[in-house]
Motif scaffolding. Structure first.
Motif, PDB file in Angstrom:
ATOM      1  N   UNK B 236      36.582  30.417  31.139  1.00 14.29           N
ATOM      2  CA  UNK B 236      37.157  29.465  32.090  1.00 14.29           C
ATOM      3  C   UNK B 236      37.327  30.094  33.459  1.00 14.29           C
ATOM      4  N   UNK B 237      37.335  29.212  34.470  1.00 15.66           N
ATOM      5  CA  UNK B 237      37.442  29.674  35.848  1.00 15.66           C
ATOM      6  C   UNK B 237      38.910  29.885  36.211  1.00 15.66           C
ATOM      7  N   UNK B 238      39.243  31.088  36.672  1.00 15.41           N
ATOM      8  CA  UNK B 238      40.627  31.342  37.082  1.00 15.41           C
ATOM      9  C   UNK B 238      40.637  31.960  38.474  1.00 15.41           C
ATOM     10  N   UNK B 239      41.755  31.831  39.199  1.00 17.61           N
ATOM     11  CA  UNK B 239      41.833  32.439  40.535  1.00 17.61           C
ATOM     12  C   UNK B 239      41.688  33.955  40.466  1.00 17.61           C
ATOM     13  N   UNK B 240      42.012  34.544  39.304  1.00 20.94           N
ATOM     14  CA  UNK B 240      41.884  35.995  39.175  1.00 20.94           C
ATOM     15  C   UNK B 240      40.427  36.418  39.347  1.00 20.94           C
ATOM     16  N   UNK B 241      39.492  35.609  38.789  1.00 19.66           N
ATOM     17  CA  UNK B 241      38.064  35.927  38.958  1.00 19.66           C
ATOM     18  C   UNK B 241      37.688  35.828  40.431  1.00 19.66           C
ATOM     19  N   UNK B 242      38.264  34.835  41.134  1.00 20.37           N
ATOM     20  CA  UNK B 242      37.995  34.734  42.574  1.00 20.37           C
ATOM     21  C   UNK B 242      38.395  36.018  43.275  1.00 20.37           C
ATOM     22  N   UNK B 243      39.549  36.558  42.900  1.00 20.37           N
ATOM     23  CA  UNK B 243      40.030  37.778  43.550  1.00 20.37           C
ATOM     24  C   UNK B 243      39.100  38.954  43.253  1.00 20.37           C
ATOM     25  N   UNK B 244      38.725  39.115  41.969  1.00 18.96           N
ATOM     26  CA  UNK B 244      37.818  40.213  41.609  1.00 18.96           C
ATOM     27  C   UNK B 244      36.485  40.045  42.338  1.00 18.96           C
ATOM     28  N   UNK B 245      35.962  38.798  42.305  1.00 19.15           N
ATOM     29  CA  UNK B 245      34.675  38.528  42.950  1.00 19.15           C
ATOM     30  C   UNK B 245      34.712  38.849  44.434  1.00 19.15           C
TER      31      UNK B 245
END
Lengths: 283, 272
Positions: B236-245
């Motif tokens: 699932x898409x989470x804001x945490x992935x946005x931060x890592x990305x």
């Protein structure tokens, strides 16, 4: 004699690396593709064409790849050509290098994160939510061929721009002046001079993009959601899920064979175009 | 025309900007921007799985880039001015290493190494009884070796272009003045090709750090950052992935722009 010895010493480490990490593994794939599957997954040595005879079982993956890869290549070309033309002919020389770097750089950044960005944009709460809010009804973008094509064009555009740019930049501008002096309208000059002379760059770009697209896994995996899958996705499935190594090896060999045929056709086409090979630096 | 170019640049950079902006979103949901916050960065950086994957990626990228820079430079020097069969073979190998899709390289490396380890491990066990024999397995070694192969090709391609554009008379002059070959290398060749080596190192590091597909096959039980991100996206898409990305993109953009500037300024001075 001493010079020859030092040359061999310089080449030895890289040579060994290429032998063990490239030549040997590719030979293994070829050998495995003639083998058989162990009942529990894995590989039993054999010499049979069974795996190749079984290829139609993955026909959908081949069909998707062989339709979407050329389509993605053509779309990339249509979008890349005007940009390359602008960079080579119209852009301010002061900014040209910076603009070119800005095109190349995304290609080297993580394709994983960049495809993820499109999941974010095309996903249910991104663009479709916006369209719905504007009152145009509900649409579905993610997990469609459209999403995969968007990801492809986005991912490979830089690879197309660069070779086309190089061929346009090397073009002798005096030819265009001569053509204008002789009263040819701009469109005619473009069709009769610019376009034919940029064809080698176009062909190089198309070949690079097409070849890389053939082995694509991430974009269809992320934006196709299991509905639009490529040969690469079939390979991941065969090796990491169903552990059918022999069949997977046969699929991989077929993929490389298709690529080799493409490159050979391209080379002979280039020779017929009388084109000098474009050496394009992607770095 | 200018407008069209602008449109394409927006297309290239908008998705990157979107995830950077939403990584600063306070809310959990991706659809609405509910306020500014750096909490997802804090969350990502305190997640032990993320940090472990980051460390693995960093070690692999650093080791493979060092190996590729050294051996690649040596090979480029060895190939300099060479013609004939060895040259043709070398060109073919480099071409194959760059053009064969990463997925095929990954698969090939996986089956070759697993099979080889299957032959070697029993031998090791024979040599050192009492069950204390070192056992070879996929992991750091296979990741570094596989990434170094591609990176080495990059370094050779970059340096070959540089060496070809280099003024040979400098080296000849140095030899005429009785400088031993090693001194010529240290005082003439190396300073001239050093920008190329540095750019090759940075590109190699970025390639390894961002590579998903080869690592996916040869990582064994290790998890690199791209593998971690890929499996989180599946959940699932989470804001945490946005931060890592955003962090991953920022690091590679920085390294790449530096590499490009080194390469381009270098060609203007040292080249044609």
């Amino acid at each position: 004699m001493q010079r020859r010895l030092s040359t061999w010493l310089l080449l030895a480490p890289a040579g060994l690396w290429f032998a063990v990490m490239l030549v040997l593994p590719l030979c293994f794939v070829l050998v495995f593709s003639f083998g058989q599957r162990e009942a529990a997954g894995g590989y039993v040595p054999a010499f049979t064409f069974e795996q190749y005879a079984n290829l139609p079982a993955r026909w959908t993956a081949f069909r998707n790849t062989l339709t979407l890869a050329p389509l993605g290549t053509i779309l990339s070309l249509l979008i890349a050509y005007p940009l390359a033309y602008f960079l080579a002919m119209r852009a301010d020389p002061k900014w040209r290098t910076m603009l070119l770097i800005l095109v190349i750089v995304p290609f080297w950044t993580s394709i994983l994160i960049r495809s993820y960005a499109w999941i974010f944009i095309l996903g249910g709460q991104g663009l479709p939510a916006l369209v719905d809010w504007l009152g145009f009804g509900s649409i579905r973008l993610i997990n469609t061929p459209f999403a995969v094509l968007t990801g492809i064009v986005y991912g490979y555009l830089p690879l197309m721009v660069l070779p086309v740019y190089v061929s346009l930049e090397r073009l002798d501008k005096r030819l265009l002046e001569a053509s204008a002096d002789l009263g040819a309208p701009p469109l005619q000059s473009f069709l009769q001079i610019t376009l034919p002379l940029s064809l080698p760059g176009v062909a190089t770009g198309c070949m690079l993009v097409f070849i890389l697209l053939m082995g694509e896994f991430l974009i269809p995996a992320m934006l196709g959601g299991g509905k639009v899958f490529f040969i690469g996705n079939a390979l991941v499935d065969l090796f990491l899920q169903s552990r059918n190594w022999a069949f997977g090896a046969a699929v991989a060999v077929t993929l490389v064979a298709i690529m080799l045929v493409t490159v050979t056709l391209y080379m002979s086409l280039m020779r017929r175009l009388g084109g000098a090979r474009e050496d394009v630096s992607l770095m | 025309m200018r407008l069209y170019a602008l449109f394409v640049y927006v297309f290239l950079y908008l998705p990157i900007a979107v995830i950077a902006i939403f990584s600063l979103n306070a809310g959990r949901h991706a659809s609405q921007f509910t306020g500014f916050s750096t909490q997802w960065y804090a969350k990502a950086l305190s997640n032990p799985f993320v940090m472990e994957a980051l460390w693995t990626s960093f070690v692999v990228a650093l080791c493979s880039a060092i190996i590729a820079s050294i051996f690649g430079t040596m090979a480029a020097l060895g190939l300099q001015g060479m013609k004939g069969r060895v040259r043709v073979l070398a060109d073919a190998l480099i071409y194959v290493a760059v053009m064969v899709p990463g997925i095929v390289i990954g698969i090939a490396t996986l089956i070759a190494l697993v099979t080889l380890f299957g032959w070697i491990n029993p031998l090791l066990a024979l040599l050192a009884p009492e069950g204390r024999a070192p056992q070879l397995a996929m992991g750091y070694g296979s990741l570094i070796a596989a990434h170094a192969l591609f990176s080495m090709s990059l370094v050779i391609i970059i340096l070959r272009a540089r060496l070809a554009g280099m003024d040979r008379s400098l080296m000849e002059a140095s030899a005429d003045l009785y400088a031993p070959p090693l001194a010529t290398f240290r005082q003439v060749t190396l300073p001239l090709i050093f920008p190329g080596i540095l750019a090759g190192f940075l590109l190699s590091f970025t390639f390894s750090f961002d590579d998903f597909i080869i690592a996916f096959f040869v990582a064994g039980s290790e998890t690199t950052l791209p593998i971690y991100v890929f499996s989180s996206i599946r959940r699932g898409v989470t804001p945490e992935i946005n931060a890592i990305g955003t962090m991953v993109l920022a690091v590679s953009l920085l390294l790449l722009i530096v590499a490009q500037l080194i390469l381009r300024s270098g060609t203007r001075k040292g080249g044609r």
